[in-house]
Design an enzyme around this catalytic site. Structure first.
Site, PDB file in Angstrom:
ATOM      1  N   ASP A  99       0.855  -1.191   0.000  1.00 57.77           N
ATOM      2  CA  ASP A  99       0.000   0.000   0.000  1.00 57.77           C
ATOM      3  C   ASP A  99       0.890   1.240   0.000  1.00 57.77           C
ATOM      4  O   ASP A  99       2.104   1.150   0.232  1.00 57.77           O
ATOM      5  CB  ASP A  99      -0.933   0.020   1.219  1.00 57.77           C
ATOM      6  CG  ASP A  99      -0.174   0.053   2.545  1.00 57.77           C
ATOM      7  OD1 ASP A  99       0.869  -0.629   2.651  1.00 57.77           O
ATOM      8  OD2 ASP A  99      -0.602   0.774   3.464  1.00 57.77           O
ATOM      9  N   HIS A 138       6.426   9.490   1.451  1.00 59.98           N
ATOM     10  CA  HIS A 138       5.315  10.212   2.095  1.00 59.98           C
ATOM     11  C   HIS A 138       5.210  11.660   1.606  1.00 59.98           C
ATOM     12  O   HIS A 138       4.319  12.380   2.018  1.00 59.98           O
ATOM     13  CB  HIS A 138       5.415  10.236   3.631  1.00 59.98           C
ATOM     14  CG  HIS A 138       5.309   8.881   4.250  1.00 59.98           C
ATOM     15  ND1 HIS A 138       4.923   8.681   5.555  1.00 59.98           N
ATOM     16  CD2 HIS A 138       5.520   7.642   3.737  1.00 59.98           C
ATOM     17  CE1 HIS A 138       4.931   7.378   5.814  1.00 59.98           C
ATOM     18  NE2 HIS A 138       5.291   6.738   4.732  1.00 59.98           N
ATOM     19  N   ASP A 165       8.832   3.702  -1.423  1.00 62.40           N
ATOM     20  CA  ASP A 165       8.118   3.250  -0.208  1.00 62.40           C
ATOM     21  C   ASP A 165       6.780   2.654  -0.597  1.00 62.40           C
ATOM     22  O   ASP A 165       5.803   3.357  -0.663  1.00 62.40           O
ATOM     23  CB  ASP A 165       7.925   4.445   0.731  1.00 62.40           C
ATOM     24  CG  ASP A 165       7.244   4.053   2.031  1.00 62.40           C
ATOM     25  OD1 ASP A 165       7.185   2.854   2.343  1.00 62.40           O
ATOM     26  OD2 ASP A 165       6.743   4.951   2.719  1.00 62.40           O
ATOM     27  N   GLU A 201       0.209  -1.001   5.780  1.00 63.65           N
ATOM     28  CA  GLU A 201       1.301  -0.443   6.579  1.00 63.65           C
ATOM     29  C   GLU A 201       1.132   1.047   6.804  1.00 63.65           C
ATOM     30  O   GLU A 201       1.397   1.557   7.891  1.00 63.65           O
ATOM     31  CB  GLU A 201       2.654  -0.715   5.892  1.00 63.65           C
ATOM     32  CG  GLU A 201       3.859  -0.544   6.807  1.00 63.65           C
ATOM     33  CD  GLU A 201       4.366   0.883   6.937  1.00 63.65           C
ATOM     34  OE1 GLU A 201       5.119   1.161   7.894  1.00 63.65           O
ATOM     35  OE2 GLU A 201       4.012   1.736   6.114  1.00 63.65           O
TER      36      GLU A 201
HETATM   37 ZN   LIG Z   1       7.036   2.022   4.001  1.00 65.23          ZN
END
Ligand SMILES: [Zn+2]
Length: 479
Positions: free
Chosen positions: A100, A448, A133, A167
């Site tokens: 995710d 992020h 990520d 996560e």
């Molecule tokens: Zn991560």
């Protein structure tokens, strides 16, 4: 037993295929924190299952139940458990990654469509949400598998995969699954070590191995008194004001130089050994690195090791905000009736939320008593998590170090991170084996954030690193 050269040749020759694989994965917007994207998280799980099965992995998807998100009850994405190899003479490595991602919109300030992998040939960067990520690292394992299968190379170890789709939203359901699958005949039975690829180098130059993470205790301190908000012209210098009490209390938690003022906390911190101090001294990091990532020359010290230890091996206390305070533009003359200060403490061994909470609460009560205020104080712990540290001299780390030296021709930095990846602790405690964090991306990847990227070289050399690590485990681990 060393890595056959054809492994590296295959990875180099299939660079563009591997980039295509990442492009397909990034194109699926598997945002776990937004109910309207949930179907795409499922789509992503099917994509991975298909890739794994095509390479001979036995796969089981585990239904983790339901959750309430954005006011609706929806299905959690499955955990993907995979297994390949069952040779009792080989070590068994448990791998973890997540499929995710964080939300991303072009309008957030991205230079390219976030869910379309954009290859900037000039800089050698692959832009896209999840590139670093954590889709790049997850696919790195699939690339390694493909290389072995296509070359007809026998894997040097048995592999177990645990890939989750929650996560970025608190790993809902995963802790229980891990604990349920420990024991004779269960999925995690026979695992010798764990490797998690879901963090970053300290900088953009030197690979690292991460052997520690800080925990956290997050507090809410509420002061209330008057029955309603008051006017300072009428009640100023007339009543005990909650905001005045709160500001005083919060000012007694930490000094501007970062020193925590709560008695007893310091005594909980594991002492620094010479061997550990050495590790900070040799890290490839400078004060300008930290000031660059902070965006201003505001480091607490000019001493590199002191700054790194402040982030990695000592606790920190940060003041985050005040709920209920007047915060709009203008000059409103309100006296807020109830205000809540928010602060957190990043925990390090041997601190735990359980041994820190009483110290914090007792201290706040004692300091509040000194104010002789008629207001009321309430302290709550909003959430907590324990710190984690592994033995960096374990063969799991020795293998990863050798693999890094082979692929990157550099000795990796041994780092601890200031934040937390809670699943690390779950694996360490539930399986009782050594856990290694082996990152693929660089410190400036912008996970992020807007314009998240993964350098092509990190993706391709990172794939080599993961593969080499498996061979080094086979060569290094005691039989
Ligand atoms: Zn991560």
């Amino acid at each position: 037993m060393s890595v056959p050269n054809q492994f590296y040749e295959y990875v180099d020759q299939h660079k563009s295929d591997f980039i295509d694989r990442l492009a397909k994965a990034v194109a699926i917007p598997s945002v776990s924190g937004d109910a309207s994207y949930r179907e795409h998280v499922f789509e992503m799980s099917r994509f991975i299952v298909k890739e794994l099965e095509a390479l001979g992995v036995k796969v089981r998807t585990v239904d983790l139940g339901k959750q309430v998100l954005d006011g609706q009850e929806i299905q959690l994405p499955p955990a993907i458990l995979g297994s390949i190899g069952d040779d009792p003479k080989k070590k068994t490595i448990q791998l973890y990654a997540h499929y995710d991602v964080q939300p991303a919109l072009l309008s957030d300030g991205w230079d390219h469509e976030p869910f379309k992998l954009t290859h900037d040939e000039k800089t050698g960067r692959l832009y896209g949400r999840g590139s670093s990520d954590d889709k790049g690292p997850l696919l790195g394992w699939i690339n390694v598998l493909e290389t072995h299968v296509k070359l007809g190379l026998e894997l040097p170890v048995n592999l177990r995969f645990c890939f989750e789709g929650m996560e970025e939203s608190g790993s809902e359901g995963l802790d229980d699954l891990i604990k349920d699958e420990v024991g004779p005949g269960k999925f995690f039975d026979g695992v010798d070590c764990v490797c998690i690829s879901d963090n970053y180098w300290l900088n953009d130059r030197t690979p690292c191995l991460t052997y520690g993470l800080r925990g956290i205790s997050y507090y809410k301190v509420t002061i209330s008194g008057p029955a309603r908000d008051l006017h300072s012209g009428v009640f100023g210098n007339t009543v005990h004001e909650p905001m005045t009490d709160l500001i005083l209390l919060m000012s007694r938690l930490v000094k501007p130089n970062g020193e925590i003022l709560i008695p007893g906390l310091e005594q909980l911190v594991a002492p620094l050994t010479d061997e550990e101090k050495q590790r900070y001294d040799v890290l490839d990091y400078s004060i300008s690195d930290i000031e660059q990532s902070a965006g201003a020359p505001v480091a607490l010290s000019e001493d590199k090791s002191a700054v790194l230890m402040g982030r990695m091996r000592y606790p920190s206390l940060s003041l985050h905000g005040i709920e209920g305070a007047f915060s709009a533009p203008g000059a409103k003359t309100v006296i807020p009736a109830k205000v809540s200060g928010k602060f957190s403490i990043r925990l390090v061994p041997n601190m735990t939320p359980d041994n820190v909470d009483p110290l914090v609460i007792t201290y706040l009560k004692a300091e509040f008593a000194k104010l002789n205020s008629k207001n009321k104080l309430e302290v709550e712990n909003l959430h907590g998590g324990k710190p984690w540290v592994a033995d960096p001299n374990h063969w799991n780390y020795v293998a990863a170090k050798k693999a890094t030296e082979t692929v990157y021709k550099k000795t990796p930095d041994l780092t601890r991170e200031g934040g937390s990846i809670p699943v690390t602790l779950t694996f360490a405690e539930a399986l009782g084996v050594n856990v290694l964090l082996l990152p693929m991306g660089r410190g400036d990847d912008g996970a992020h954030s807007t314009n998240e990227k993964l350098d092509v070289s990190n993706y391709i050399e990172g794939t080599k690193l993961l593969g080499t690590y498996l061979w080094e485990v086979a060569a290094t681990a005691p039989k």
